[in-house]
Enzyme design. Structure first.
Site: not given
Ligand code: PXP
Length: 379
Positions: A147, A150, A185, A210, A241, A291
């Site tokens: 992901n 960030h 978002r 997502e 989330t 998930e």
């Molecule tokens: N999976 C989902 C559905 C999420 O919303 C997030 C956070 O955006 C993640 C995984 C990844 O989480 P993290 O950033 O804590 O690794």
């Protein structure tokens, strides 16, 4: 169809996991060109088979029948009643015991026999051990999707165009990630529409989008066509989330979103807490995947709570797999807590963001991805 698993056992057994293990074992033995029949039944039927074909009395755990025909490896009959008695723990233990019996039966079909004496027994044990290791090794090879939200968070902090999540997507792919994840978002606080469009155009692996199950997002997904959509709950006030989707409480609206996305050719995953009612509801609304929200496990305050949450994830991953759902996992996973989950064979994909981007600030993104890949792949 090289492996055919027939389940005639009336109780609950991890049928899908067994089917997958059978296919993997055939591959591991280099016997994919051969056919193998596996019958899962109870004590009564195996006792009948035992008496009729082997002249032995009573039930047993597994019987193998080898076949002379070149295309047929043979048949394996397993009693789930006996396997249950032999398993130490009711749910995870049964799955493991059934796999052990499957391996034992298969090694017989491959020509080994422990009843020929100590040498035969030793050879058989060694072969079984090899197959167990091979199976576990393959089981741990889940996919890692990263992901990159960030990276966009840092860019948005100054409102400019650096760092670019599109470049981050390319770097994580080059480092070996199996896919890229972005969360578009409603408030566009990090990822922008342009990011999703460009990553869709340039990604060489898979793109997971997502999003919330809103009309606006469903229309965007239908236009962009990510490889999969993960539906998540979304609140404007939250930092990230919090908690999974209440699929059980919102069956109609989530079912509707799943159908609309599926009609556009997009498979759907639902981000849910590891709870039985949410997983069963996910199956009912027609999702292809869940998930598992790993937040409660990741944020556990002590080892005891972490253990309970881990067990719950194991059980729910097994339930979802039995229901025919693919299982992904994510949220709050880091370099310390991911290894244990990576050993759960039913979890086929991890979605990890924050920990990797945070480490990348010190080590560089390429290295941060490679270090997490080692954990997820168990290598
Ligand atoms: N999976 C989902 C559905 C999420 O919303 C997030 C956070 O955006 C993640 C995984 C990844 O989480 P993290 O950033 O804590 O690794």
């Amino acid at each position: 169809m090289p492996a055919v698993v027939i389940n005639r056992y009336p109780g609950r057994i991890p049928e899908k996991a067994l089917e997958r293990a059978t296919g993997r074992l055939l591959r591991a033995c280099g016997a994919t060109h051969k056919e193998l029949g596996v019958l899962i039944t109870g004590d009564e039927e195996i006792a009948r088979i035992n008496k009729r074909w082997l002249g032995r009395k009573g039930p047993t755990n597994v019987i193998s029948f080898s076949q002379e025909e070149t295309t047929l490896l043979g048949d394996i009959v397993i009693s789930a009643d006996t396997a249950k008695r032999e398993a130490s723990d009711a749910l995870t233990g049964l799955s493991q015991r059934l796999t052990e019996l499957l391996i034992h039966g298969l090694v017989h079909l491959l020509g080994e026999d422990h009843e020929t004496g100590p040498e035969g027994a030793e050879r058989m044990q060694k072969r079984e051990q090899e197959l167990r290791i091979l199976l576990n090794k393959e089981n741990t090879m889940a996919d890692l999707c990263i992901n990159v939200d960030h990276i966009a968070t840092i860019r948005q902090a100054r409102g400019g165009d650096e760092p670019d999540p599109v470049a981050a997507a390319a770097i994580v792919e080059l480092a070996g990630a199996d896919g890229v994840v972005v969360h578009l978002r409603e408030d566009r606080r990090h990822i922008q529409d342009r990011d999703v469009r460009l990553i869709r155009e340039t990604a060489k692996t898979r793109l997971t989008l997502e999003m919330a199950a809103t009309d606006e997002m469903i229309a965007i997904a239908a236009g962009i066509k990510p490889d999969i959509v993960t539906l998540v709950p979304e609140k404007r006030q939250e930092l990230t989330t919090e908690g999974g989707l209440d699929v059980a409480g919102l069956e109609q609206s989530i079912g509707n979103a799943v159908s609309r996305l599926n009609d556009s050719g997009i498979p759907v995953s639902l981000f849910v807490d590891p709870e039985e009612d949410q997983i069963k509801a996910s199956r009912r609304v027609g999702a292809q995947c869940i998930e598992i929200h790993t937040g409660r496990y990741a944020e556990a305050k002590n080892a005891e709570v972490e253990e309970d949450e881990f067990e719950q994830i194991v059980k729910m991953a097994s339930l979802a797999t039995d229901l025919g759902l693919r299982v992904h996992a994510g949220h709050g996973l880091n370099y310390r807590n991911t290894g244990r989950l990576a050993a759960i064979s039913e979890i086929v994909e991890f979605s990890i963001g924050h920990a990797i981007i945070a480490r990348a600030a010190f080590t560089g993104l390429d290295q941060a991805v490679r270090e997490m890949l080692k954990i997820v792949k168990g290598i």
